[in-house]
Design a protein around this motif. Structure first.
Motif, PDB file in Angstrom:
ATOM      1  N   GLU A 246      27.969 107.805   4.466  1.00  0.00           N
ATOM      2  CA  GLU A 246      26.913 108.651   5.029  1.00  0.00           C
ATOM      3  C   GLU A 246      26.647 109.865   4.153  1.00  0.00           C
ATOM      4  O   GLU A 246      25.483 110.234   3.911  1.00  0.00           O
ATOM      5  CB  GLU A 246      27.299 109.081   6.447  1.00  0.00           C
ATOM      6  N   GLY A 247      27.708 110.503   3.664  1.00  0.00           N
ATOM      7  CA  GLY A 247      27.526 111.667   2.801  1.00  0.00           C
ATOM      8  C   GLY A 247      26.844 111.310   1.490  1.00  0.00           C
ATOM      9  O   GLY A 247      25.936 112.027   1.032  1.00  0.00           O
ATOM     10  N   PHE A 248      27.241 110.202   0.891  1.00  0.00           N
ATOM     11  CA  PHE A 248      26.640 109.798  -0.388  1.00  0.00           C
ATOM     12  C   PHE A 248      25.179 109.396  -0.206  1.00  0.00           C
ATOM     13  O   PHE A 248      24.321 109.752  -1.029  1.00  0.00           O
ATOM     14  CB  PHE A 248      27.431 108.652  -1.000  1.00  0.00           C
ATOM     15  N   VAL A 249      24.864 108.668   0.864  1.00  0.00           N
ATOM     16  CA  VAL A 249      23.476 108.247   1.110  1.00  0.00           C
ATOM     17  C   VAL A 249      22.578 109.461   1.339  1.00  0.00           C
ATOM     18  O   VAL A 249      21.440 109.513   0.853  1.00  0.00           O
ATOM     19  CB  VAL A 249      23.411 107.270   2.298  1.00  0.00           C
ATOM     20  N   ASP A 250      23.074 110.455   2.065  1.00  0.00           N
ATOM     21  CA  ASP A 250      22.280 111.674   2.271  1.00  0.00           C
ATOM     22  C   ASP A 250      21.957 112.334   0.934  1.00  0.00           C
ATOM     23  O   ASP A 250      20.821 112.777   0.705  1.00  0.00           O
ATOM     24  CB  ASP A 250      23.049 112.654   3.159  1.00  0.00           C
ATOM     25  N   ASP A 251      22.930 112.402   0.042  1.00  0.00           N
ATOM     26  CA  ASP A 251      22.719 113.011  -1.275  1.00  0.00           C
ATOM     27  C   ASP A 251      21.730 112.192  -2.098  1.00  0.00           C
ATOM     28  O   ASP A 251      20.849 112.736  -2.786  1.00  0.00           O
ATOM     29  CB  ASP A 251      24.057 113.111  -2.003  1.00  0.00           C
ATOM     30  N   LEU A 252      21.845 110.866  -2.024  1.00  0.00           N
ATOM     31  CA  LEU A 252      20.963 109.981  -2.777  1.00  0.00           C
ATOM     32  C   LEU A 252      19.519 110.102  -2.301  1.00  0.00           C
ATOM     33  O   LEU A 252      18.577 110.157  -3.106  1.00  0.00           O
ATOM     34  CB  LEU A 252      21.448 108.539  -2.650  1.00  0.00           C
TER      35      LEU A 252
ATOM     36  N   HIS B 161      25.793 112.389 -12.591  1.00  0.00           N
ATOM     37  CA  HIS B 161      26.751 113.251 -13.281  1.00  0.00           C
ATOM     38  C   HIS B 161      27.705 113.950 -12.317  1.00  0.00           C
ATOM     39  O   HIS B 161      28.767 114.438 -12.729  1.00  0.00           O
ATOM     40  CB  HIS B 161      25.999 114.300 -14.108  1.00  0.00           C
ATOM     41  N   LYS B 162      27.360 113.991 -11.048  1.00  0.00           N
ATOM     42  CA  LYS B 162      28.187 114.673 -10.055  1.00  0.00           C
ATOM     43  C   LYS B 162      29.351 113.805  -9.568  1.00  0.00           C
ATOM     44  O   LYS B 162      30.276 114.303  -8.935  1.00  0.00           O
ATOM     45  CB  LYS B 162      27.330 115.079  -8.852  1.00  0.00           C
ATOM     46  N   TYR B 163      29.283 112.503  -9.821  1.00  0.00           N
ATOM     47  CA  TYR B 163      30.268 111.583  -9.238  1.00  0.00           C
ATOM     48  C   TYR B 163      31.048 110.867 -10.329  1.00  0.00           C
ATOM     49  O   TYR B 163      30.525 110.591 -11.418  1.00  0.00           O
ATOM     50  CB  TYR B 163      29.568 110.548  -8.348  1.00  0.00           C
ATOM     51  N   GLU B 164      32.273 110.537  -9.986  1.00  0.00           N
ATOM     52  CA  GLU B 164      33.149 109.833 -10.917  1.00  0.00           C
ATOM     53  C   GLU B 164      33.322 108.372 -10.491  1.00  0.00           C
ATOM     54  O   GLU B 164      34.435 107.879 -10.330  1.00  0.00           O
ATOM     55  CB  GLU B 164      34.506 110.542 -10.997  1.00  0.00           C
ATOM     56  N   PHE B 165      32.239 107.720 -10.284  1.00  0.00           N
ATOM     57  CA  PHE B 165      32.263 106.289  -9.983  1.00  0.00           C
ATOM     58  C   PHE B 165      30.954 105.667 -10.452  1.00  0.00           C
ATOM     59  O   PHE B 165      29.992 106.368 -10.777  1.00  0.00           O
ATOM     60  CB  PHE B 165      32.497 106.021  -8.487  1.00  0.00           C
ATOM     61  N   ASP B 166      30.922 104.342 -10.459  1.00  0.00           N
ATOM     62  CA  ASP B 166      29.720 103.601 -10.866  1.00  0.00           C
ATOM     63  C   ASP B 166      28.993 103.097  -9.627  1.00  0.00           C
ATOM     64  O   ASP B 166      29.609 102.722  -8.621  1.00  0.00           O
ATOM     65  CB  ASP B 166      30.101 102.411 -11.747  1.00  0.00           C
TER      66      ASP B 166
ATOM     67  N   ARG C 146      26.785  98.862  -4.376  1.00  0.00           N
ATOM     68  CA  ARG C 146      28.248  98.796  -4.498  1.00  0.00           C
ATOM     69  C   ARG C 146      28.724  99.995  -5.319  1.00  0.00           C
ATOM     70  O   ARG C 146      28.236 100.244  -6.418  1.00  0.00           O
ATOM     71  CB  ARG C 146      28.678  97.504  -5.181  1.00  0.00           C
ATOM     72  N   VAL C 147      29.677 100.708  -4.741  1.00  0.00           N
ATOM     73  CA  VAL C 147      30.324 101.811  -5.435  1.00  0.00           C
ATOM     74  C   VAL C 147      31.676 101.326  -5.946  1.00  0.00           C
ATOM     75  O   VAL C 147      32.471 100.765  -5.183  1.00  0.00           O
ATOM     76  CB  VAL C 147      30.518 103.022  -4.495  1.00  0.00           C
ATOM     77  N   LYS C 148      31.945 101.537  -7.219  1.00  0.00           N
ATOM     78  CA  LYS C 148      33.224 101.135  -7.801  1.00  0.00           C
ATOM     79  C   LYS C 148      33.905 102.353  -8.422  1.00  0.00           C
ATOM     80  O   LYS C 148      33.392 102.957  -9.362  1.00  0.00           O
ATOM     81  CB  LYS C 148      33.023 100.058  -8.871  1.00  0.00           C
ATOM     82  N   PHE C 149      35.068 102.698  -7.860  1.00  0.00           N
ATOM     83  CA  PHE C 149      35.823 103.839  -8.361  1.00  0.00           C
ATOM     84  C   PHE C 149      36.651 103.430  -9.573  1.00  0.00           C
ATOM     85  O   PHE C 149      36.874 102.250  -9.842  1.00  0.00           O
ATOM     86  CB  PHE C 149      36.735 104.377  -7.250  1.00  0.00           C
ATOM     87  N   ARG C 150      37.130 104.437 -10.311  1.00  0.00           N
ATOM     88  CA  ARG C 150      37.944 104.167 -11.489  1.00  0.00           C
ATOM     89  C   ARG C 150      39.256 103.482 -11.121  1.00  0.00           C
ATOM     90  O   ARG C 150      39.859 102.770 -11.940  1.00  0.00           O
ATOM     91  CB  ARG C 150      38.222 105.476 -12.228  1.00  0.00           C
ATOM     92  N   SER C 151      39.713 103.711  -9.890  1.00  0.00           N
ATOM     93  CA  SER C 151      40.958 103.081  -9.433  1.00  0.00           C
ATOM     94  C   SER C 151      40.791 101.592  -9.175  1.00  0.00           C
ATOM     95  O   SER C 151      41.770 100.877  -8.984  1.00  0.00           O
ATOM     96  CB  SER C 151      41.442 103.764  -8.148  1.00  0.00           C
TER      97      SER C 151
END
Length: 520
Positions: free
Chosen positions: A148-154, A299-304, A317-322
């Motif tokens: 929800e937080g990411f979609v609001d920012d997008l 640039h604000k996020y550390e994921f793809d 799809r969000v993919k984190f470095r982990s």
């Protein structure tokens, strides 16, 4: 003479009792093939010939031709009467067996599917649910909060890139679907959000669902069209097109000169040679807009972030470095008037629609509201969502073995919604898990055999007023979600076969996944 009449009557009674339409056997089933139907008709014809020969023998044994003639007249009259009686009773029998599911408990819960099929007892089902299906509240809350937080920012980034005088206006997202109704089965969790959008002024969207648009054919029930009303369209209601204004007077709506480019941009979102909003054009616009918005904030996020399915507008799809992955769907929709109904361009789990101007109508907000209202009256440890999750899990595993069918999770959910209006609240306690699961299976089987599952919201007189569904849909004729099974015989037979295969494998599936989970 008297004995002859008695024999004739006995033969007639025997014919009635053995008539398949009046007194069907308990274990009788409808022929599944044309060959079986023809064989049944041949057997009935041979039986009829035998009865006729017996009558002719009786007539030949009478003492005089006058008595034979009298017998023949009696037989003819009785035959005509019985044929009429059979037809009347047959129609009554068919009407009684085609009652809508959910009207009466006995009708809705009838079925003989459980004969010969073993369903695990409640302790085994409870252990299976806890080990294989149940999602921790903490895990679900964290996933929803992030999405929800990411979609609001997008979406905020998308708005900042739009030209308010020419581009679509995107509103705040609305959370819907199984994850927000707490019955999602697939892991990891996948969130569904819808995003209403509207055209720039002075354009308007005119939504016409099938219940008010007579031009929408019966096989398009559940759909609607979205007409783009342009400034020069008289139906848009602007008075400047109906009266002559002086050179020094300006229309408030059209006070700014509208460029041809703006009109052409709106045409790009419509179906060719029409003013109806096209789903594929909206999908292209939405995907392009999301891509631009992500480029601005990446640039604000550390994921793809990437699209996992290009045939769905916002399947992301969000993919984190982990290596952790979170999937979610953002779907563009158009709001119907001031209601909580939305015309949806694409459902993530549905096949690609064939007609580009017909939009699915989503009742997701009302269904979520109904489940929330019902939960207030159910026991604290209610098993209604557990039953739906178990059915969904078992059927999805069976489909992974047998292949996809025409039965969807929305159908399973609809069966539960109907059942919640039938069973008293006290009977949804967790201690009744196995009984309620059997009820759901019986109900689903009955609907499949009848090829009829009414939409829960549309035309349902038992729907609580607290749901606040628009009156036009409450009073509309119910429509059948299983209509595709009536039109597509192969799809129906494949679905029914997979359903029964799942029933035979219930114990195996439950034991296998419970054991596998316990060993991990």
């Amino acid at each position: 003479m008297a004995s002859g009449i008695f024999k004739v009557c006995m033969i007639v009674v025997t014919a009635i009792v053995n008539h398949p339409l009046l007194f069907p056997r308990n274990n009788a089933t409808l022929p599944t093939t044309d060959e079986a139907l023809i064989q049944k008709l041949r057997e009935y014809e041979e039986n009829h010939k035998t009865q006729q020969e017996q009558l002719e023998k009786l007539l030949s044994d009478q003492e005089t031709p006058q008595e034979a003639l009298a017998f023949w007249d009696i037989w003819s009259a009785m035959s005509m009467f019985l044929l009429l009686l059979i037809e009347v009773l047959r129609q009554d029998f068919m009407n009684r067996n085609s009652q809508d599911p959910g009207k009466e408990e006995d009708t809705f819960l009838s079925g003989n599917m459980l004969k010969g099929v073993s369903i695990p007892e409640k302790t085994i089902l409870a252990a299976f649910y806890d080990q294989c299906i149940k999602v921790t509240t903490h895990e679900a809350a964290r996933t929803r909060e992030f999405v929800e937080g990411f979609v609001d920012d997008l979406l905020e980034a998308l708005r900042s890139l739009c030209n308010r005088d020419a581009d679509m206006e995107v509103e705040d997202s609305v959370c819907v679907g199984s994850t927000y109704e707490n019955w999602r089965v697939n892991k990891p969790l996948e969130c569904d959000l819808i995003v209403p959008f509207a055209p720039p002024e002075p354009f308007q969207f005119e939504c016409r669902p099938w219940v008010i648009d007579q031009s929408i054919t019966p096989h398009k029930q559940g759909y609607g069209t979205i007409r783009v009303c342009r400034p020069d369209d008289k139906e848009a209601g602007c008075v400047c097109g109906k009266t002559k204004l002086g050179e020094d007077l300006l229309c408030l709506v059209h006070s700014q000169n509208i460029k041809k480019n703006d009109n052409e941009d709106m045409n790009l979102l419509c179906s060719k040679n029409s003013n109806y909003l096209a789903k594929d054009q909206v999908m292209m616009w939405f995907q392009t807009s999301l891509t631009k918005a992500w480029s601005k904030i990446s640039h604000k996020y550390e994921f793809d972030l990437n699209f996992r399915n290009l045939n769905i507008p916002g399947a992301l799809r969000v993919k984190f470095r982990s290596g952790k992955v979170i999937s979610f769907n953002i779907t563009p929709v158009v709001q119907y008037e001031d209601s909580d109904l939305y015309l949806v361009s694409h459902f993530p789990s549905a096949p690609e629609p064939q007609d580009n101007i017909y939009w699915d109508i989503s009742f997701a907000v009302y269904e979520k509201r109904f489940l929330k209202e019902v939960a207030k009256h159910l026991p604290d440890n209610s098993c209604h969502l557990s039953c739906l999750q178990i059915m969904t899990f078992l059927y999805s595993k069976q489909c992974s073995i047998s292949g996809q069918t025409g039965l969807t999770t929305y159908h399973l959910k609809t069966v539960l919604l109907h059942l919640l209006l039938v069973r008293p609240s006290s009977e949804w306690d967790r201690s009744h898990l196995d009984s309620r699961l059997k009820d759901m299976l019986r109900s689903l089987e009955k609907c499949l055999l009848e090829k009829k599952l009414n939409h829960f919201m549309v035309g349902n007189p038992d729907l609580p007023e607290s749901v606040k569904l628009p009156e036009v849909f409450r009073l509309a004729e119910p429509f059948n979600l299983f209509r595709p099974f009536v039109l597509n015989r192969d799809l129906y037979q494949n679905t029914l076969a997979t359903f029964y295969e799942m029933l035979k494998n219930v114990n195996v599936l439950v034991n296998e996944y419970t054991l596998h989970t316990s060993l991990e």
